[in-house]
Design an enzyme around this catalytic site. Structure first.
Site, short mmCIF file in Angstrom:
data_model
loop_
_atom_site.label_atom_id
_atom_site.label_comp_id
_atom_site.label_asym_id
_atom_site.label_seq_id
_atom_site.Cartn_x
_atom_site.Cartn_y
_atom_site.Cartn_z
N ALA A 47 0.78 -1.24 0.00
CA ALA A 47 0.00 0.00 0.00
C ALA A 47 0.82 1.31 0.00
O ALA A 47 0.63 2.16 -0.88
CB ALA A 47 -0.99 -0.04 1.17
N ASP A 235 -3.97 -2.54 4.02
CA ASP A 235 -4.22 -1.78 2.79
C ASP A 235 -5.26 -0.68 3.00
O ASP A 235 -5.29 0.30 2.27
CB ASP A 235 -4.66 -2.70 1.66
CG ASP A 235 -3.47 -3.47 1.14
OD1 ASP A 235 -3.11 -4.48 1.75
OD2 ASP A 235 -2.86 -3.00 0.16
O1 MRU Z 1 -1.17 -7.19 -3.51
P1 MRU Z 1 -0.10 -6.52 -2.71
O2 MRU Z 1 1.19 -7.26 -2.74
O3 MRU Z 1 0.03 -5.06 -3.05
O4 MRU Z 1 -0.64 -6.60 -1.21
C1 MRU Z 1 0.14 -6.06 -0.20
C2 MRU Z 1 -0.42 -6.26 1.16
O5 MRU Z 1 -1.48 -6.78 1.35
C3 MRU Z 1 0.39 -5.67 2.30
O6 MRU Z 1 0.26 -6.45 3.44
C4 MRU Z 1 -0.13 -4.25 2.60
O7 MRU Z 1 -0.16 -3.49 1.44
C5 MRU Z 1 0.67 -3.57 3.62
S1 MRU Z 1 2.23 -3.06 3.03
C6 MRU Z 1 3.02 -2.14 4.21
#
Ligand code: MRU
Length: 349
Positions: A47, A235
Site C-alpha cells: 500500500a 491496505d
Molecule cells: O497485492 P499486494 O502485494 O500489493 O498486497 C500487499 C499487502 O497486502 C500488504 O500487506 C499491505 O499493502 C501492507 S504493506 C506495508
C-alpha cells in the site's frame, strides 16, 4: 536493504518485484503510463509503496502536460488513470488527492514549470514522510514485546512495500535488534507468493531467522506454540478499526483468536480511510483466474474451471489486538482512538 524506488534524473526507478528473489532489476519509468502499468502488474506493490509511486507518476504526467493545450483537464485524466490501477489500498487515493491539492492551490495563470517543481517536492515529501512514519511505527511496535517471541507474518509489509523500513517488518526489524524476536514464520501467501518471494528474501538479507510455511500451516504452527504473536500490514483501515489486507489475513486473525495469540496490525495514517465507517464498504480487488489456476506458467487446474480470486480480505476490528501507527499504539474502542487521530491531523486536538 535494496531501495524499492528511487527518483533519479527526473525519472522513477522501480525495483521489479515480480522478478524477486531470482533477480533484482530496476524498471525506468519515464512517463506516468509506465508507472500505472507497474502498479497494475504488481511490479511495485504494497500500500504505501503504491501511494508513493503514484505520486511520482503524477509528477511525470504533469511534466508531460506542460506543453499541452489543456494542462488542467489533462492532469485530472492522469489522476484518474492512476486511480484506476488498484482499488483496495487507500494510500493510492490519498497520495493522488495530496498531489491534486497542490494543483488546485496553484494559480492557473502561473508558470507550469513552477507547479511541476512543487509537485516534485510533494512526491518527494510523500516518500520521505513514509520513511519517517515507518521508523516511528517500528519504535512503537517494538515496545509491544517484553520478552523474545517468535512471530508470524502474512504477505509482505516490509521495505519492499514502502519507501522505508516497512510497517510490520519495520517492527520486526526493530524488535529483533532489541533481542525480542527469536524467529519469524512467513506465510507463503498464495497465490502470488509475496511471503515466500519477498518477506523471506527481505529477512534473509538481514540475517533475521525466518521459516517459510504454506498458508494452511499457520493453524498448526500456532497449535504447537511455535509463535506467540502475529503482525501484518494493512491496505485500508476504516473508522471502526476494520482492516483490509492481503487475502488470508482474516483466516490468520481467526486462528490467532482461537489460540489466544495477539494479532497486531502496523500501518501509517495514509492507510486509514477516514471517510469509511466499516470494512464492509471496502472495495476488494478481484484478480485474474490464471493466478490461481496456474503456477509459474504451468496449469494446475482443469482448463476452464471457475475461480474466485479476491486479492484482499477484511479482518473485523474485534479480532485486532492493537494497531500500531506513527501516532502510537491504538487499542479498542478503535472508533474513539481513530477519531482522536483524525482530530489531531486536522489540528483540532
Ligand atoms: O497485492 P499486494 O502485494 O500489493 O498486497 C500487499 C499487502 O497486502 C500488504 O500487506 C499491505 O499493502 C501492507 S504493506 C506495508
Amino acid at each position: 536493504m535494496l531501495q524499492t524506488m528511487e527518483w533519479k534524473n527526473k525519472s522513477l526507478l522501480l525495483l521489479n518485484q515480480t522478478l524477486l528473489p531470482n533477480s533484482a532489476e530496476y524498471i525506468e519509468c519515464h512517463n506516468y503510463r509506465r508507472v500505472a502499468e507497474a502498479i497494475k502488474r504488481l511490479e511495485v506493490r504494497g500500500a504505501p509503496a503504491i501511494g508513493a509511486a503514484a505520486a511520482f507518476g503524477f509528477v511525470l504526467g504533469a511534466r508531460e502536460l506542460c506543453n499541452s493545450y489543456d494542462f488542467w483537464t489533462g492532469i485530472e485524466e492522469v489522476a484518474e488513470e492512476l486511480r484506476q490501477t488498484r482499488p483496495t489500498a487507500v494510500n493510492l487515493f490519498w497520495a493522488i488527492e495530496r498531489m491534486l491539492s497542490v494543483v488546485n492551490k496553484s494559480d492557473k495563470l502561473s508558470d507550469l514549470t513552477d507547479l511541476v517543481l512543487k509537485l516534485e517536492q510533494e512526491a518527494i515529501a510523500i516518500a520521505t514522510e513514509d520513511r519517517e512514519m515507518n521508523y516511528k511505527i517500528s519504535q512503537y511496535g517494538a515496545q509491544l514485546f517484553n520478552e523474545p517471541v517468535s512471530i508470524l507474518t502474512h504477505c509482505n509489509a516490509g521495505s519492499l512495500a514502502t519507501a522505508g523500513l516497512g510497517t510490520a517488518l519495520g517492527v520486526i526489524r526493530q524488535a529483533f535488534s532489541e533481542g525480542k524476536i527469536n524467529r519469524v514464520y512467513a506465510d507463503e501467501t498464495r497465490p502470488l507468493l509475496q511471503g515466500s518471494r519477498l518477506t523471506a528474501w527481505e529477512l534473509m538479507q538481514e540475517n533475521i531467522p525466518v521459516t517459510l510455511i504454506t498458508d494452511n500451516m499457520a493453524g498448526w504452527v500456532m497449535k504447537k506454540n511455535m509463535v506467540q504473536a502475529v503482525i501484518v500490514g494493512a491496505d485500508r483501515i476504516t473508522l471502526n478499526g476494520d482492516v483490509a489486507n492481503k487475502i488470508g489475513t482474516y483466516s490468520v486473525a481467526v486462528l490467532a483468536k482461537e489460540h489466544n495469540i495477539p494479532f497486531y496490525v502496523a500501518a501509517p495514517i495514509s492507510t486509514f480511510d477516514f471517510s469509511m465507517e466499516s470494512g464492509f464498504d471496502i472495495p476488494i480487488e478481484e484478480r485474474s483466474a490464471s493466478e490461481v489456476a496456474n503456477f509459474a506458467g504451468i496449469s494446475t487446474a482443469p482448463e476452464g474451471v471457475d475461480v474466485f480470486n479476491p486479492a484482499f480480505d477484511v479482518t473485523p476490528n474485534t479480532l485486532v489486538s492493537a494497531i500500531i501507527t506513527e501516532y502510537g499504539i491504538l487499542k479498542q474502542p478503535y472508533n474513539e482512538e481513530i477519531l482522536k487521530i483524525q482530530q489531531k491531523i486536522k489540528g483540532v486536538l
